[in-house]
Structures are given as C-alpha cells and as structure tokens.
Design a protein around this motif. Structure first.
Motif, mmCIF file in Angstrom:
data_model
loop_
_atom_site.group_PDB
_atom_site.id
_atom_site.type_symbol
_atom_site.label_atom_id
_atom_site.label_comp_id
_atom_site.label_asym_id
_atom_site.label_seq_id
_atom_site.Cartn_x
_atom_site.Cartn_y
_atom_site.Cartn_z
ATOM 1 N N ASN A 3 10.003 -0.767 0.037
ATOM 2 C CA ASN A 3 10.582 -1.093 -1.261
ATOM 3 C C ASN A 3 9.663 -0.646 -2.386
ATOM 4 O O ASN A 3 8.491 -0.340 -2.166
ATOM 5 N N THR A 4 10.218 -0.623 -3.582
ATOM 6 C CA THR A 4 9.460 -0.224 -4.769
ATOM 7 C C THR A 4 9.318 -1.388 -5.754
ATOM 8 O O THR A 4 9.186 -1.167 -6.961
ATOM 9 N N ILE A 5 9.318 -2.597 -5.235
ATOM 10 C CA ILE A 5 9.245 -3.771 -6.116
ATOM 11 C C ILE A 5 7.984 -3.738 -6.976
ATOM 12 O O ILE A 5 8.047 -3.967 -8.186
ATOM 13 N N LYS A 6 6.856 -3.431 -6.369
ATOM 14 C CA LYS A 6 5.594 -3.407 -7.119
ATOM 15 C C LYS A 6 5.651 -2.369 -8.245
ATOM 16 O O LYS A 6 5.214 -2.629 -9.367
ATOM 17 N N VAL A 7 6.200 -1.210 -7.954
ATOM 18 C CA VAL A 7 6.345 -0.153 -8.958
ATOM 19 C C VAL A 7 7.282 -0.610 -10.077
ATOM 20 O O VAL A 7 6.985 -0.435 -11.268
ATOM 21 N N GLN A 8 8.406 -1.204 -9.688
ATOM 22 C CA GLN A 8 9.371 -1.685 -10.681
ATOM 23 C C GLN A 8 8.758 -2.768 -11.567
ATOM 24 O O GLN A 8 9.011 -2.799 -12.778
ATOM 25 N N ARG A 9 7.946 -3.627 -10.971
ATOM 26 C CA ARG A 9 7.260 -4.668 -11.770
ATOM 27 C C ARG A 9 6.306 -4.039 -12.765
ATOM 28 O O ARG A 9 6.213 -4.469 -13.915
ATOM 29 N N ILE A 11 6.475 -1.075 -14.106
ATOM 30 C CA ILE A 11 7.257 -0.438 -15.174
ATOM 31 C C ILE A 11 7.682 -1.469 -16.209
ATOM 32 O O ILE A 11 7.616 -1.226 -17.416
ATOM 33 N N LYS A 12 8.094 -2.648 -15.740
ATOM 34 C CA LYS A 12 8.536 -3.732 -16.639
ATOM 35 C C LYS A 12 7.375 -4.583 -17.152
ATOM 36 O O LYS A 12 7.572 -5.442 -18.003
ATOM 37 N N ASN A 13 6.180 -4.327 -16.580
ATOM 38 C CA ASN A 13 4.975 -5.070 -16.955
ATOM 39 C C ASN A 13 5.154 -6.583 -16.772
ATOM 40 O O ASN A 13 4.929 -7.374 -17.691
ATOM 41 N N ILE A 14 5.589 -6.968 -15.556
ATOM 42 C CA ILE A 14 5.747 -8.384 -15.239
ATOM 43 C C ILE A 14 4.941 -8.725 -13.986
ATOM 44 O O ILE A 14 4.651 -7.858 -13.166
ATOM 45 N N LEU A 19 8.696 -12.464 -11.887
ATOM 46 C CA LEU A 19 9.845 -11.989 -11.123
ATOM 47 C C LEU A 19 10.393 -13.100 -10.240
ATOM 48 O O LEU A 19 11.599 -13.326 -10.189
ATOM 49 N N ALA A 20 9.490 -13.796 -9.564
ATOM 50 C CA ALA A 20 9.898 -14.874 -8.665
ATOM 51 C C ALA A 20 10.725 -15.929 -9.401
ATOM 52 O O ALA A 20 11.791 -16.339 -8.928
ATOM 53 N N TYR A 51 18.176 -7.540 -11.357
ATOM 54 C CA TYR A 51 17.116 -7.871 -12.310
ATOM 55 C C TYR A 51 16.517 -6.602 -12.920
ATOM 56 O O TYR A 51 16.284 -6.538 -14.124
ATOM 57 N N PHE A 52 16.287 -5.598 -12.082
ATOM 58 C CA PHE A 52 15.681 -4.354 -12.558
ATOM 59 C C PHE A 52 16.710 -3.353 -13.091
ATOM 60 O O PHE A 52 16.341 -2.287 -13.583
#
Length: 66
Positions: A3-9, A11-14, A19-20, A51-52
C-alpha cells in the motif's frame, strides 16, 4: 498486499494518529497496515481510499505469486 498509505499521508502532511481518528481505527492499525503486517477489510480499504480521494487500487495493490 502493498500500500501507499505512508506516501499518501506525507502528501497530505498528516500523522498516523490523525488518519486513524478520521477513519475510526487506532494508530497501531495504521502502523500495522503501513508495515505490511495487517491487511485491511474491504470496508476499511474503501474508507482509506475515500479519505485520500483516490481509488482503492491507487492505495492498495495485491501481489500474486505465480
């Protein structure tokens, strides 16, 4: 599954915590998904994608061994 969750976070700077809270899981769940130790349910994967603002396939990729 990758997954790319870390990358997506990033990008959104969260944070994982932000996120949780937004999707109704613990920070540990986000951490486990990012490290590949936990595969989310379909509902959770859809929540993360929504969310993303992405399609599920843009966040999660199934790796199939041939």
């Amino acid at each position: 599954m990758t997954n790319t969750i870390k990358v997506q976070r990033a990008i959104k700077n969260i944070t994982q915590e932000e996120l949780a809270k937004s999707i109704g899981v613990s920070r540990q769940t986000i951490n486990a998904m990012e490290s590949g130790k936990y595969v989310p349910s379909t509902v959770l994967a859809l929540k993360i994608a929504k969310y993303f603002g992405k399609k599920v396939e843009a966040i999660f990729e199934l790796e199939i061994d041939d």
